[in-house]
Design a protein around this motif. Sequence first.
Motif, PDB file in Angstrom:
ATOM      1  N   HIS A 159       0.814  -1.218   0.000  1.00  0.00           N
ATOM      2  CA  HIS A 159       0.000   0.000   0.000  1.00  0.00           C
ATOM      3  C   HIS A 159       0.851   1.272   0.000  1.00  0.00           C
ATOM      4  O   HIS A 159       1.991   1.281   0.429  1.00  0.00           O
ATOM      5  CB  HIS A 159      -0.984   0.012   1.170  1.00  0.00           C
ATOM      6  N   LYS A 160       0.247   2.327  -0.487  1.00  0.00           N
ATOM      7  CA  LYS A 160       0.920   3.614  -0.589  1.00  0.00           C
ATOM      8  C   LYS A 160       1.120   4.203   0.809  1.00  0.00           C
ATOM      9  O   LYS A 160       0.182   4.245   1.610  1.00  0.00           O
ATOM     10  CB  LYS A 160       0.092   4.576  -1.445  1.00  0.00           C
ATOM     11  N   PRO A 161       2.344   4.652   1.133  1.00  0.00           N
ATOM     12  CA  PRO A 161       2.591   5.197   2.470  1.00  0.00           C
ATOM     13  C   PRO A 161       1.697   6.403   2.760  1.00  0.00           C
ATOM     14  O   PRO A 161       1.495   7.262   1.904  1.00  0.00           O
ATOM     15  CB  PRO A 161       4.068   5.606   2.423  1.00  0.00           C
ATOM     16  N   GLU A 162       1.148   6.445   3.977  1.00  0.00           N
ATOM     17  CA  GLU A 162       0.383   7.604   4.394  1.00  0.00           C
ATOM     18  C   GLU A 162       1.338   8.725   4.780  1.00  0.00           C
ATOM     19  O   GLU A 162       2.418   8.482   5.340  1.00  0.00           O
ATOM     20  CB  GLU A 162      -0.520   7.243   5.569  1.00  0.00           C
ATOM     21  N   VAL A 163       0.950   9.966   4.494  1.00  0.00           N
ATOM     22  CA  VAL A 163       1.823  11.110   4.771  1.00  0.00           C
ATOM     23  C   VAL A 163       1.166  12.055   5.760  1.00  0.00           C
ATOM     24  O   VAL A 163      -0.070  12.099   5.897  1.00  0.00           O
ATOM     25  CB  VAL A 163       2.166  11.873   3.475  1.00  0.00           C
ATOM     26  N   THR A 187       3.345  18.274   6.933  1.00  0.00           N
ATOM     27  CA  THR A 187       4.701  18.208   6.396  1.00  0.00           C
ATOM     28  C   THR A 187       4.781  17.498   5.051  1.00  0.00           C
ATOM     29  O   THR A 187       5.768  17.636   4.330  1.00  0.00           O
ATOM     30  CB  THR A 187       5.622  17.480   7.384  1.00  0.00           C
ATOM     31  N   LYS A 188       3.756  16.725   4.721  1.00  0.00           N
ATOM     32  CA  LYS A 188       3.713  15.935   3.494  1.00  0.00           C
ATOM     33  C   LYS A 188       4.767  14.824   3.473  1.00  0.00           C
ATOM     34  O   LYS A 188       5.044  14.230   2.431  1.00  0.00           O
ATOM     35  CB  LYS A 188       3.897  16.817   2.250  1.00  0.00           C
TER      36      LYS A 188
END
Length: 241
Positions: A181-185, A189-190
């Motif tokens: 899965h795509k890392p949460e940010v 700060t993004k």
Amino acid sequence: MCTRYISPEDLEIENFWKIDRKTNDRKDWENLLKVFPLSLASFIRRVDEVDFARELVVGQWGMIPPWSASHIPETKPKKGEEKGKRLSTVNARTEGMEKSPTYKDAWARGKRCIIPAASYDEPNWETGKNVWWRFKRADGAPWGLAGLWNTWTDLQTGEVWDSYTMLTMNADGHPLMGRMHKPEVDKVTKLPLPLEQQDKRSVIPLEAHDFDRWLTCTVEEARTMLKVPPFELFDAGPVAG
């Protein structure tokens, strides 16, 4: 969360789960292989509250909430609205499902099911873009994934729909599922959140000796069966081509 998988051939499901086609109440026996959200596919449930026998039925992947105006899952309409917004219900988070308006009835009433899968896919973003990985069992057997099912009646036509959802749980720190899965940010700060805050998810495979227990046990017992699968269970890697 899982949004695509491959269902085994009908004969494999019948043989592996010991389901007799002649006595089964499934409505059709087409080969339903590649499964995506809102697809019709096979799942296994207990025949009724008295009989411990298994039956194979076809239902929609994506639980239909009781308030939906159509078989497309939607949120509850707000005041003045005729319809709610499209809702994704192919996966149900085990954390909080007892209070979820969509899932709490099925969970409380023991409407648990097994979802046969030859394999399922998850996205891996370690390269900076999505690379689909395919997950099979290392022993070559089909997966029996834990799920919930329910029925919904179309008030316009009277047609009754069976639908189901896959259960998922947190897999932070898992040597394999923690990579998917795509890392949460961070919204400010993004930058990617620390690993322990990522809330990576895993489906919940059941072992063959637990199939009947999952379908027939109490809600309290079922809760103890919700576990992240061990690394050794998997044969996983990027999808070829």
